[in-house]
Write an enzyme that holds these catalytic residues in place. Structure first.
Site, short mmCIF file in Angstrom:
data_model
loop_
_atom_site.label_atom_id
_atom_site.label_comp_id
_atom_site.label_asym_id
_atom_site.label_seq_id
_atom_site.Cartn_x
_atom_site.Cartn_y
_atom_site.Cartn_z
CE LYS A 1 6.91 -13.41 -17.70
NZ LYS A 1 5.86 -14.36 -17.61
CD GLU B 1 6.24 -17.84 -16.37
OE1 GLU B 1 5.24 -18.38 -16.86
OE2 GLU B 1 6.35 -16.60 -16.26
CG ASN C 1 3.08 -0.72 2.80
OD1 ASN C 1 2.39 -1.65 2.38
ND2 ASN C 1 4.33 -0.51 2.42
N GLY C 2 1.98 -2.92 5.15
CA GLY C 2 2.69 -4.11 5.65
C GLY C 2 1.68 -5.16 6.08
NE ARG D 1 4.12 1.76 -1.59
CZ ARG D 1 5.21 0.99 -1.44
NH1 ARG D 1 6.20 1.09 -2.30
NH2 ARG D 1 5.29 0.11 -0.48
CG HIS E 1 8.86 -38.95 -27.82
ND1 HIS E 1 8.84 -40.30 -28.09
CD2 HIS E 1 9.36 -38.83 -26.56
CE1 HIS E 1 9.25 -40.97 -27.04
NE2 HIS E 1 9.58 -40.12 -26.08
CB CYS F 1 -0.85 0.03 1.26
SG CYS F 1 -1.86 -1.43 1.48
CD1 TRP G 1 -2.28 -5.60 -3.22
CD2 TRP G 1 -3.10 -4.34 -4.87
NE1 TRP G 1 -2.48 -6.42 -4.29
CE2 TRP G 1 -2.99 -5.69 -5.32
CE3 TRP G 1 -3.59 -3.39 -5.74
CZ2 TRP G 1 -3.36 -6.08 -6.61
CZ3 TRP G 1 -3.96 -3.78 -7.02
CH2 TRP G 1 -3.85 -5.10 -7.44
CD GLU H 1 4.51 -12.68 -21.11
OE1 GLU H 1 3.36 -12.27 -21.30
OE2 GLU H 1 4.87 -13.22 -20.06
CE LYS I 1 0.22 -7.96 -14.43
NZ LYS I 1 1.41 -8.83 -14.58
C1 AGP Z 1 1.97 -13.64 -17.93
O1 AGP Z 1 3.29 -13.14 -18.16
C2 AGP Z 1 1.03 -13.27 -19.02
N1 AGP Z 1 0.92 -11.84 -19.04
C3 AGP Z 1 -0.29 -14.00 -19.02
O2 AGP Z 1 -0.02 -15.27 -19.51
C4 AGP Z 1 -1.01 -14.19 -17.67
O3 AGP Z 1 -0.26 -15.02 -16.83
C5 AGP Z 1 -2.36 -14.83 -17.93
O4 AGP Z 1 -3.12 -13.96 -18.73
C6 AGP Z 1 -3.13 -15.16 -16.64
O5 AGP Z 1 -3.37 -13.99 -15.93
P1 AGP Z 1 -4.00 -14.11 -14.44
O6 AGP Z 1 -2.93 -14.72 -13.59
O7 AGP Z 1 -4.32 -12.71 -14.06
O8 AGP Z 1 -5.21 -14.99 -14.53
#
Ligand code: AGP
Length: 609
Positions: A485, A481, A101-102, A28, A504, A2, A75, A488, A604
């Protein structure tokens, strides 16, 4: 995470300055906001649920009298984002009010203790115990100053806090204190400021005084006094100038939010270790009694589920089924039933595919559990039990700290299940518990020791037609993962497979110089991974390995390696092993001058199906 702010002004109203400063702390947290001022010995408070602009439109946050006060932008971690849970929080007499905050880990015990002493609580927050604690101390020792009462109250607090306190008992000062949550002062000719972060007051002054853990500060019209919380001794500390632009300051001096958030992971992991036992116990009880468990998520959150399936199986001998949320309805929509349990994972809590999957399962009477970083999100409202992952707002589109915080919570659940189900020895569990506690420092070490090396090698892999990411066992999730990264934010075509799967079919893509990234934790898969490395080398691949430090079996076999500290248990390995790969993706994006915070075509929170 926060944002707190306070100011003592020489000759102007505090509320408008608090309001504008909170706006600069909105990154924040932004689910509710509040301001308190004191004028002629009377305390005035305005607070509400929602973003600052919305609450201001409703309540006019500038319209509070007095030349000093405090404010907070929230938050939510404990208690949904509602007006009643927004800060500031006050004591029974409404003479003491606090912003925080904490995370106060022992708030539940303190709350019961204070309720037994007659205190009435109105919110669900951990913060509210602080003003009541101060009130109780002053009631028992009326001669005590506000600062000394705050000092005494902090001795009862366990966890992290940066607090600012004002009281009509002493309507001429702001008292602050910090432990682990950030707190800085700003000094100007027009007044003095306290805040969670420099951006709050940077347009007003660049003269800053950093406050350290275990310190208390008294702000008055004449200036500031710093004392040690432990013994009240006074500390002298002169202001220093910061040369940040306002834009840089919001990123705390980092060029992008993504790299700031990669660096924040150690602090976030410490916060995830402060989860209330009762939430973890409740959720693990549901999981323990479940007949079948689907782990439902998208993107990075799905990779956390994939890793979790190894944790639950290896530690608790509990089978769980990771499922892409976007496929859940087609794949299991007819099969899911009253005996099914869904553990949905979503940092935003608003991902349309995940919400749709959960809604389908709910219609068929399944039990809905969830992990999210956003308290008050849709997912929390449709879950029977949810846990907040404590990562604070994640501004970068690419998930980093929310991923490792999800993994930490899932590992804590797996450990509780292991204890409940008696599948691993107590000594093994003790080792894993201890290792989990160490992870924040280990992640800090990895960032500090590997970041420069990533910068040096990244150009060697930049012009690749395709990059492979391979892992075995739980590192399959880490490899998946890492691939996401890189794709994207650096837009490099990448593939990821369980290393055993590459023969395979995928291995046909390997040409001379094709980069292959191996995640090589030291566990039962280590020997086989070495075989897979040799397999790829024989076909001309260029190998980058993420290895345990001083892994002298792998070092001589590969072109480059990045190291993580020794003896990390395999079931916890995705948390540290993903960090060098997050850095790789970030610096690869910079190689092409892409903006890692705003990658093309991505949002996001994907709130469309
Ligand atoms: C993660 O780097 C991506 N931006 C995307 O795959 C994200 O993880 C996915 O859209 C799920 O989002 P969420 O965790 O808010 O459900």
């Amino acid at each position: 995470m926060c944002g707190i702010f306070g100011c003592f002004l020489k000759n102007e109203n505090a509320a408008p300055v608090i309001h504008s400063s909170l706006k600069r702390l909105e990154y924040r947290g932004y689910d509710s906001v509040g301001i308190a001022t004191i004028s002629e010995g009377t305390l005035f408070i305005k607070k509400g649920q929602g973003k600052i602009d919305i609450v201001h439109k409703d309540l006019n946050l500038d319209d509070l009298p007095g030349n000093f006060g405090i404010g907070h932008t929230r938050w939510a971690t404990h208690g949904a984002p509602l007006q009643i849970n927004s800060h500031p929080h006050s004591d029974c007499t409404d003479k003491i009010t606090v912003v925080h905050n904490g995370i106060i880990e022992n708030f539940n015990d303190l709350k019961i203790e204070l309720q037994n002493l007659g205190h009435t609580f109105v919110s669900k927050t951990d913060t509210e115990v602080i003003p009541h604690l101060i009130e109780e101390i002053i009631k028992n020792k009326p001669a005590l100053s506000l600062a000394n009462a705050v000092q005494e109250a902090t001795k009862r607090l366990e966890g992290s806090y940066a607090i600012a306190v004002i009281s009509s008992y002493e309507p001429d000062k702001i008292v602050c204190a910090r432990n682990e949550s950030p707190l800085v002062l700003g000094i100007s000719n027009n007044g003095i400021y306290c805040a969670s972060d420099i951006p709050a007051f940077l347009p007003l002054t660049n003269k800053v005084v950093m406050i350290n853990d275990g310190e208390l500060v008294i702000l008055t019209t004449d200036g500031y006094q710093i004392k040690k919380l432990q013994d009240g001794s006074t500390l002298e500390r002169a202001p220093e100038r910061v040369e940040w632009s306002a834009e840089m300051a919001v990123k705390h001096g980092y060029p992008h939010f993504m790299i700031k958030e990669i660096h924040e992971q150690s602090e976030v992991l410490r916060n995830t270790m402060r989860l209330q036992d009762r939430y973890l116990d409740l959720m693990s009880t549901f999981l323990d009694r479940a007949t079948e468990i689907f782990l439902v998520a998208c993107g990075t959150s799905y990779h956390a589920c994939l890793a979790a399936s190894y944790m639950f199986s290896k530690l608790a001998f509990l089978p769980t089924y990771p499922v892409y949320a976007s496929e859940f309805i087609e794949q299991y929509g007819k099969a899911v039933n009253i005996d099914s349990t869904i553990l949905a994972v979503s940092q935003s809590g608003e991902t349309a595919d995940t919400i749709a999957a959960v809604a389908t399962a709910q219609q068929r009477a399944a039990t809905i559990l969830s992990l999210t970083n956003t308290i008050g999100s849709t997912l929390t409202r449709i879950s029977r039990v949810y846990i907040g992952t404590q990562a604070g707002p994640e501004i970068g589109v690419a998930a980093t700290k929310t991923f490792t915080s999800q993994l930490s919570v899932l590992a804590q659940l797996a450990l509780r299940l292991a204890k409940k189900r008696g599948k691993v020895s107590q000594s093994e569990i003790d080792v894993l518990d201890a290792q989990l506690e160490k992870l924040p420092d280990l992640v800090d070490t990895i960032v500090k020791t590997q970041e420069e090396k990533v910068k040096q090698i990244v150009h060697k892999y930049a012009n690749s037609k395709v990059i492979f990411f391979l892992g075995r066992g739980i590192s399959t999730a880490t490899a998946f993962e890492a691939r996401l990264k890189l794709m994207e934010i650096a837009y490099i075509p990448s593939v990821a497979f369980p290393a055993g799967e590459s023969k395979h079919g995928p291995i046909s893509l390997i040409e001379q110089g094709t980069p292959v990234v191996f995640v090589c934790q030291k566990d039962d898969t280590h020997k086989t991974v070495i075989g897979n490395i040799m397999e790829m080398k024989a076909r001309g691949a260029k190998i980058l390995a993420i290895i345990e430090e001083d892994d002298n079996e792998i070092k001589p076999l590969v072109d480059d390696y990045l190291e993580v500290p020794k003896n990390i248990p395999s079931v916890l390995s995705p948390i540290p092993y993903v960090v060098p790969l997050q850095l790789l993706a970030y610096y690869m994006a910079l190689e092409f001058n892409y903006d890692p915070d705003m990658p093309r075509n991505l949002a996001k929170s994907v709130t469309v199906k």
